[in-house]
Design an enzyme around this catalytic site. Structure first.
Site, PDB file in Angstrom:
ATOM      1  N   ASP A 125       0.847  -1.198   0.000  1.00  0.00           N
ATOM      2  CA  ASP A 125       0.000   0.000   0.000  1.00  0.00           C
ATOM      3  C   ASP A 125       0.884   1.250   0.000  1.00  0.00           C
ATOM      4  OD1 ASP A 125      -2.243  -1.613   0.252  1.00  0.00           O
ATOM      5  OD2 ASP A 125      -2.649  -1.092   2.337  1.00  0.00           O
ATOM      6  N   ARG A 176      -1.502  -0.734  -8.354  1.00  0.00           N
ATOM      7  CA  ARG A 176      -2.860  -0.334  -7.966  1.00  0.00           C
ATOM      8  C   ARG A 176      -2.906   1.189  -8.085  1.00  0.00           C
ATOM      9  NH1 ARG A 176      -3.832  -0.990  -1.953  1.00  0.00           N
ATOM     10  NH2 ARG A 176      -4.335  -3.163  -2.380  1.00  0.00           N
TER      11      ARG A 176
HETATM   12  P1  FDA Z   1     -14.536   9.243  -4.235  1.00  0.00           P
HETATM   13  O1  FDA Z   1     -13.952   9.496  -2.896  1.00  0.00           O
HETATM   14  O2  FDA Z   1     -14.918  10.408  -5.072  1.00  0.00           O
HETATM   15  O3  FDA Z   1     -15.737   8.255  -4.056  1.00  0.00           O
HETATM   16  C1  FDA Z   1     -16.630   7.925  -5.107  1.00  0.00           C
HETATM   17  C2  FDA Z   1     -17.931   7.477  -4.477  1.00  0.00           C
HETATM   18  O4  FDA Z   1     -17.733   6.303  -3.699  1.00  0.00           O
HETATM   19  C3  FDA Z   1     -18.502   8.490  -3.472  1.00  0.00           C
HETATM   20  O5  FDA Z   1     -19.298   9.435  -4.105  1.00  0.00           O
HETATM   21  C4  FDA Z   1     -19.270   7.604  -2.530  1.00  0.00           C
HETATM   22  O6  FDA Z   1     -20.506   7.266  -3.106  1.00  0.00           O
HETATM   23  C5  FDA Z   1     -18.457   6.349  -2.482  1.00  0.00           C
HETATM   24  N1  FDA Z   1     -17.507   6.320  -1.347  1.00  0.00           N
HETATM   25  C6  FDA Z   1     -16.174   6.585  -1.363  1.00  0.00           C
HETATM   26  N2  FDA Z   1     -15.629   6.391  -0.146  1.00  0.00           N
HETATM   27  C7  FDA Z   1     -16.644   5.998   0.662  1.00  0.00           C
HETATM   28  C8  FDA Z   1     -16.718   5.615   2.038  1.00  0.00           C
HETATM   29  N3  FDA Z   1     -15.662   5.604   2.828  1.00  0.00           N
HETATM   30  N4  FDA Z   1     -17.929   5.237   2.537  1.00  0.00           N
HETATM   31  C9  FDA Z   1     -19.030   5.218   1.741  1.00  0.00           C
HETATM   32  N5  FDA Z   1     -19.022   5.574   0.439  1.00  0.00           N
HETATM   33  C10 FDA Z   1     -17.846   5.955  -0.097  1.00  0.00           C
HETATM   34  N6  FDA Z   1      -5.356   5.279  -0.708  1.00  0.00           N
HETATM   35  C11 FDA Z   1      -4.046   5.500  -0.432  1.00  0.00           C
HETATM   36  O7  FDA Z   1      -3.648   6.654  -0.209  1.00  0.00           O
HETATM   37  N7  FDA Z   1      -3.159   4.445  -0.400  1.00  0.00           N
HETATM   38  C12 FDA Z   1      -3.543   3.166  -0.666  1.00  0.00           C
HETATM   39  O8  FDA Z   1      -2.711   2.255  -0.650  1.00  0.00           O
HETATM   40  C13 FDA Z   1      -4.918   2.925  -0.966  1.00  0.00           C
HETATM   41  N8  FDA Z   1      -5.381   1.682  -1.222  1.00  0.00           N
HETATM   42  C14 FDA Z   1      -6.677   1.514  -1.669  1.00  0.00           C
HETATM   43  C15 FDA Z   1      -7.113   0.236  -2.073  1.00  0.00           C
HETATM   44  C16 FDA Z   1      -8.377   0.094  -2.631  1.00  0.00           C
HETATM   45  C17 FDA Z   1      -8.815  -1.264  -3.089  1.00  0.00           C
HETATM   46  C18 FDA Z   1      -9.223   1.230  -2.776  1.00  0.00           C
HETATM   47  C19 FDA Z   1     -10.565   1.116  -3.431  1.00  0.00           C
HETATM   48  C20 FDA Z   1      -8.821   2.449  -2.326  1.00  0.00           C
HETATM   49  C21 FDA Z   1      -7.556   2.602  -1.758  1.00  0.00           C
HETATM   50  N9  FDA Z   1      -7.142   3.840  -1.280  1.00  0.00           N
HETATM   51  C22 FDA Z   1      -5.802   4.020  -0.967  1.00  0.00           C
HETATM   52  C23 FDA Z   1      -8.132   4.913  -1.007  1.00  0.00           C
HETATM   53  C24 FDA Z   1      -8.287   5.830  -2.192  1.00  0.00           C
HETATM   54  O9  FDA Z   1      -7.132   6.611  -2.334  1.00  0.00           O
HETATM   55  C25 FDA Z   1      -9.499   6.770  -2.012  1.00  0.00           C
HETATM   56  O10 FDA Z   1      -9.347   7.515  -0.871  1.00  0.00           O
HETATM   57  C26 FDA Z   1     -10.827   6.058  -1.940  1.00  0.00           C
HETATM   58  O11 FDA Z   1     -10.886   4.985  -2.816  1.00  0.00           O
HETATM   59  C27 FDA Z   1     -11.964   7.018  -2.300  1.00  0.00           C
HETATM   60  O12 FDA Z   1     -11.773   7.500  -3.602  1.00  0.00           O
HETATM   61  P2  FDA Z   1     -12.708   7.101  -4.863  1.00  0.00           P
HETATM   62  O13 FDA Z   1     -11.801   6.919  -6.042  1.00  0.00           O
HETATM   63  O14 FDA Z   1     -13.532   5.950  -4.518  1.00  0.00           O
HETATM   64  O15 FDA Z   1     -13.515   8.407  -5.151  1.00  0.00           O
END
Ligand code: FDA
Length: 300
Positions: A125, A176
């Site tokens: 990560d 990732r």
């Molecule tokens: P965004 O935050 O815009 O979310 C899109 C939509 O998803 C929102 O509108 C909402 O509907 C829903 N959503 C998102 N988060 C939610 C929550 N907590 N609860 C409920 N609904 C929610 N980051 C990092 O810095 N280092 C890492 O190693 C990782 N590893 C990682 C692994 C995996 C498998 C994922 C999916 C994510 C990560 N992340 C991470 C976190 C990533 O950087 C990011 O913060 C989150 O995925 C939220 O970003 P989105 O791209 O989903 O967009």
């Protein structure tokens, strides 16, 4: 996150952990390995893969780093003995990155060696920006030592990421790609939603075009659509890349991706150190923070 939401989530940190935990459970399998096994088996039965994370970060002693190593090793044995469709995700500060880089390297090497013997894979990560360079250096060092069952994470909000991706493409890395979750200063990180999305799409195209295996880690519909288009443009088949999502977030979207025949991996954290991880998830979804307060006020 706006100021009001920020304040709400900060206030949560003043509440007793027992209350916060009830809501944290939405995002974690539980405290025990058995909890993760149960959850992953269930996901596997619904055609979803998993990556298991033993919660914890920023250990301050080498004894704790060794303890984390034993826990990670136990996860790999358990995945193998239960025939789970899962790999392992780890954070380097959990294994001593900030204390002793050599000890950290040896800890990670023992984990990756075991994973290799099981034909399994370990994802490193990405944590906050104070560790970006050292994390990528560790990844490169391990690849240089001949390990190819490891992958790394790139955060689209970091201004440096295009440069990092160029190096990773040269190594045909497994990457990732996520937006990034830590709070970083504007000088080094994009802040606006559209800037982060644009950079995400640009990096995604660089990685796919460069022949890297990509884990498209997002719950953002705009980026998921962009990933389908990018994969088509670069002639990738369904098994050439995967979507990745966090446990507890947008299960509706997970089902759609699986129904379309694409690979989907769910990030499944478990363990006693659930607190910092859950607070980060609340920050992404202040609505949950609202539920926590409602529960305190109504006693339910
Ligand atoms: P965004 O935050 O815009 O979310 C899109 C939509 O998803 C929102 O509108 C909402 O509907 C829903 N959503 C998102 N988060 C939610 C929550 N907590 N609860 C409920 N609904 C929610 N980051 C990092 O810095 N280092 C890492 O190693 C990782 N590893 C990682 C692994 C995996 C498998 C994922 C999916 C994510 C990560 N992340 C991470 C976190 C990533 O950087 C990011 O913060 C989150 O995925 C939220 O970003 P989105 O791209 O989903 O967009």
């Amino acid at each position: 996150m706006n100021l009001l939401n920020n304040t709400v989530v900060s206030a949560i940190q003043l509440l007793p952990k027992s209350i916060v935990k009830r809501f944290a459970l939405r995002y974690i399998a539980g405290e025990k390995m058995e909890d993760a096994v149960k959850l992953v088996s269930n996901l596997n039965s619904r055609r979803m893969l998993a990556t298991i994370d033993v919660l914890g970060e920023n250990v301050t002693t080498l004894a704790e780093a060794s303890e984390s190593t034993r826990a990670a090793v136990n996860v790999l044995h358990t995945i193998n003995s239960n025939k789970l469709g899962a790999n392992l995700s780890i954070k380097l500060t959990q294994f001593g990155l900030n204390i002793d880089k050599h000890a950290c390297y040896e800890n990670i090497r023992s984990i990756i060696d075991l994973a290799r013997s099981y034909r399994n894979f370990v994802r490193i990560d990405m944590e906050d920006s104070s560790t970006t360079s050292s994390t990528l250096e560790m990844y490169e060092r391990l690849r240089g030592a001949g390990y190819d069952n490891i992958g790394v994470v790139i955060q689209a909000y970091m201004r440096r990421s295009a440069q990092d991706v160029k190096r990773l493409v040269g190594m045909k890395a497994s990457v990732r790609l996520c937006k990034g979750i830590y709070i970083e200063p504007e000088e080094i990180a994009f802040k606006r939603r559209d800037e982060i999305r644009n950079n995400y799409v640009e990096l995604l195209n660089m990685l796919m075009e460069g022949g890297c295996r990509v884990g498209v880690a997002t719950h953002d519909d705009v980026l998921i659509d962009a990933a389908y288009k990018a994969a088509e443009r670069h002639g990738l088949g369904r098994s050439d890349f995967e979507f990745q999502m966090l446990y507890g977030v947008r299960s509706d979207l997970r089902d759609k991706i699986v129904a379309r025949g694409n690979l989907l991996r769910v990030y499944v954290p478990f363990g006693e150190h659930w607190y910092p991880y859950s607070i980060r998830r609340f920050k992404e979804n202040p609505q949950v923070a609202g539920y926590v307060f409602k529960s305190v006020l109504t006693g339910r």
